[in-house]
Write a protein that holds these residues in place. Structure first.
Motif, short mmCIF file in Angstrom:
data_model
loop_
_atom_site.label_atom_id
_atom_site.label_comp_id
_atom_site.label_asym_id
_atom_site.label_seq_id
_atom_site.Cartn_x
_atom_site.Cartn_y
_atom_site.Cartn_z
N PHE A 83 0.84 -1.20 0.00
CA PHE A 83 0.00 0.00 0.00
C PHE A 83 0.87 1.24 0.00
CE2 PHE A 83 0.61 -1.31 4.41
CZ PHE A 83 1.04 -0.14 5.03
N GLY A 84 0.32 2.33 -0.52
CA GLY A 84 1.02 3.60 -0.51
C GLY A 84 0.69 4.41 0.74
N GLY A 85 1.65 5.23 1.19
CA GLY A 85 1.41 6.16 2.29
C GLY A 85 1.17 5.52 3.63
N SER A 86 0.51 6.27 4.51
CA SER A 86 0.18 5.81 5.86
C SER A 86 -1.03 6.61 6.35
CB SER A 86 1.38 6.00 6.80
OG SER A 86 1.77 7.36 6.84
N ARG A 87 -1.55 6.24 7.53
CA ARG A 87 -2.80 6.88 7.96
C ARG A 87 -2.72 7.37 9.42
NH1 ARG A 87 -6.28 2.76 5.16
NH2 ARG A 87 -7.62 2.54 6.98
N GLU A 88 -1.56 7.86 9.81
CA GLU A 88 -1.45 8.36 11.19
C GLU A 88 -2.34 9.57 11.44
OE1 GLU A 88 1.71 10.53 8.84
OE2 GLU A 88 0.91 8.49 8.95
N ALA A 89 -2.76 10.25 10.36
CA ALA A 89 -3.65 11.41 10.51
C ALA A 89 -5.00 11.01 11.10
CB ALA A 89 -3.84 12.10 9.16
N GLU A 90 -5.37 9.73 10.97
CA GLU A 90 -6.64 9.25 11.52
C GLU A 90 -6.51 8.73 12.94
OE1 GLU A 90 -7.93 6.23 8.84
OE2 GLU A 90 -8.04 7.57 7.12
N PHE A 91 -5.29 8.68 13.45
CA PHE A 91 -5.05 8.04 14.74
C PHE A 91 -5.81 8.72 15.87
CE2 PHE A 91 -1.88 6.91 18.23
CZ PHE A 91 -2.35 5.61 18.35
N SER A 92 -5.81 10.06 15.86
CA SER A 92 -6.51 10.77 16.93
C SER A 92 -8.01 10.53 16.87
CB SER A 92 -6.20 12.27 16.88
OG SER A 92 -6.63 12.82 15.65
N LYS A 93 -8.55 10.36 15.65
CA LYS A 93 -9.98 10.06 15.53
C LYS A 93 -10.29 8.71 16.17
CE LYS A 93 -10.73 12.64 11.22
NZ LYS A 93 -11.14 12.54 9.80
N LYS A 94 -9.43 7.74 15.94
CA LYS A 94 -9.63 6.42 16.54
C LYS A 94 -9.57 6.51 18.07
CE LYS A 94 -8.07 3.34 12.84
NZ LYS A 94 -7.72 4.28 11.79
N ASP A 102 -17.42 5.12 9.99
CA ASP A 102 -17.67 6.55 9.83
C ASP A 102 -16.48 7.22 9.15
OD1 ASP A 102 -20.04 6.11 11.08
OD2 ASP A 102 -19.58 7.25 12.90
N ILE A 103 -15.27 6.80 9.50
CA ILE A 103 -14.07 7.35 8.86
C ILE A 103 -14.08 6.99 7.37
CG2 ILE A 103 -11.55 7.21 8.76
CD1 ILE A 103 -11.56 6.74 11.80
N LEU A 104 -14.47 5.77 7.05
CA LEU A 104 -14.55 5.35 5.66
C LEU A 104 -15.59 6.16 4.90
CD1 LEU A 104 -13.83 3.34 3.37
CD2 LEU A 104 -15.54 1.78 4.32
N ALA A 105 -16.77 6.37 5.53
CA ALA A 105 -17.86 7.10 4.87
C ALA A 105 -17.49 8.55 4.57
CB ALA A 105 -19.12 7.05 5.74
N SER A 106 -16.56 9.12 5.35
CA SER A 106 -16.15 10.50 5.15
C SER A 106 -15.01 10.64 4.14
CB SER A 106 -15.74 11.12 6.49
OG SER A 106 -14.56 10.50 6.99
N GLY A 107 -14.65 9.53 3.50
CA GLY A 107 -13.59 9.57 2.49
C GLY A 107 -12.23 9.20 3.02
N GLY A 108 -12.16 8.85 4.29
CA GLY A 108 -10.90 8.42 4.89
C GLY A 108 -10.77 6.91 4.82
#
Length: 416
Positions: A83-94, A102-108
């Motif tokens: 996979f490309g990149g990483s998703r640490e930007a979503e860590f605080s949401k989790k 919900d994260i998926l539905a918002s385009g994340g």
């Protein structure tokens, strides 16, 4: 017959036997003290203890295991390695409890990784994936399944699967490729899931023509692909000659595990929300219940009912689920330790679940997954007092040396 290689001075050798073990028989581990392993032409010639001279010639390479313990190479039967990149930007949401769907539905979630995987060059993606593969391998994994699913268009799905092919050619590991175009509905098909499903169903023929995948998988989940979608897609894949798998009952119970049994899938994966009826059904089948405890740990979700499955006589395997969103860790041994503590699995059950049962899940238990005469000499030497100590002393890497098909590829915690 004289051996090419003899690994001797093994404190204790631990191995299950194949082709798989189910239910409480997963505790049936063979142990050999003061063991040696004789290897000929990349395969195990003999396993014994004490005197190995009858297998030795002047040309035999002797390798001192230095009192380490030996296990089969681990088999990781569910990863999203490429996979490309990483998703640490979503860590605080989790951390703040935002649900994964919900994260998926918002385009994340998966969709953000799709964008990064589409954008990255083949060469950069290969380098990134190879680094992750060697990190995973350092924990004793010698065979693994790798899914696509971060392209969600034919071009990028092929790119991911071509990366898997390149890794098979350029590294010592054995990788089993799985096509997972049915991982999510891409942004360009938003609101038109049926049209996307038609598109990837058509793509199956091209994937088969190029011989890029052994298996096909689908994410059967609320707000992704429902029961009927999954049945239609996997039935077509099976007709084309693919092995089939299913991400089932991870968040919501949709009957995915039961569908896996009906379609004779090799595995139903996740199963945190599996219902009691399907526990009985999968326990009475040869479909493997593939559990992924690192995902529950990372998402702070309930764990799969491993004890019910094992006590019901299911074939259970364990996998890392290495991926950027819900299990961003190559620490395979930590996953095993979580399985002991949170799934209440015994060390013997965990070893079986990560070797012979995982190999059976991938259709390769005839060649890997246990230390038996005639199988590939995939051997891990660990600095551990015994099998239990590996899972008791958690969060560290116990692996010292790794042999892949009788070749030393990792020594004193370094690839060579």
């Amino acid at each position: 017959m004289h051996a090419d290689l003899i690994i001797y001075n093994i404190k204790t050798l631990y191995t299950p036997h194949g082709p798989y073990q189910r239910g409480r028989n997963m505790n049936n581990i063979v142990t050999v003290d003061n063991a040696f392993i004789a290897v000929k032409d990349k395969l195990i010639l003999h396993i014994g203890n004490g005197d190995y001279s009858m297998f030795q010639s002047n040309e035999t390479l002797l390798y001192d295991a230095r009192g380490l313990i030996a296990t089969p190479g681990f088999v990781d039967s569910h990863t999203h390695l490429v996979f490309g990149g990483s998703r640490e930007a979503e860590f605080s949401k989790k951390i703040n409890g935002v649900p994964y769907l919900d994260i998926l539905a918002s385009g994340g979630g998966i969709l953000s990784t799709v964008a990064m995987t589409r954008a990255i060059s083949f060469e950069s993606l290969l380098r990134k994936s190879m680094g992750s593969l060697y990190e995973l391998g350092s924990y004793g994994v010698t065979t693994l399944e790798v899914k696509s699913g971060y392209g969600l268009n034919l071009e990028t799905e092929i790119k991911q699967l071509e990366i898997v092919k390149a890794l098979n050619e350029q590294t010592p590991f054995l990788l089993i490729p799985t096509y997972m175009g049915a991982h999510a509905v891409p942004t360009e098909y938003k609101g038109n899931k049926d049209k996307y499903l038609q598109s990837i169903t058509k793509d199956l023929s091209e994937i088969k023509k190029r011989d890029l995948a052994s298996f096909v998988d689908i994410f059967c989940e609320d707000s992704v692909f429902n029961y009927e979608d999954s049945k239609q897609f996997l039935t077509k894949a099976k007709e084309l000659g693919f092995g089939i798998k299913i991400h089932a009952d991870e968040i919501v119970s949709l009957g995915g595990a039961g569908l896996a049994v009906d379609l004779e899938a090799s595995s139903a994966d996740h199963l945190m929300a599996i219902n009691d009826e399907d526990i009985i059904r999968i326990s009475q089948s040869n479909t493997v219940a593939n559990l992924l405890p690192s995902t529950s740990f990372y998402l702070n979700k309930d764990y799969a009912p491993a004890r019910k499955l094992i006590d019901g006589n299911a074939i259970v395997s364990l996998s890392s689920d290495l991926n950027p969103g819900s299990a961003p860790s190559e620490n395979f041994q930590l996953m095993c330790q979580i399985a002991c503590n949170k799934l209440r699995m015994t060390p013997q059950e965990v070893l079986t679940a990560t070797t012979i049962n995982a190999a059976f899940n991938l259709g390769v238990s005839d060649i890997v997954g246990s230390l038996e005469v005639g199988k590939k000499a995939d051997i891990v030497l660990m600095d551990s007092l015994n099998l239990e100590y590996i899972f008791y002393h958690f969060g560290v890497n116990h692996t010292k040396d790794i042999f892949k098909e009788g070749t030393l590829i990792y020594q004193n915690r370094r690839f060579i």
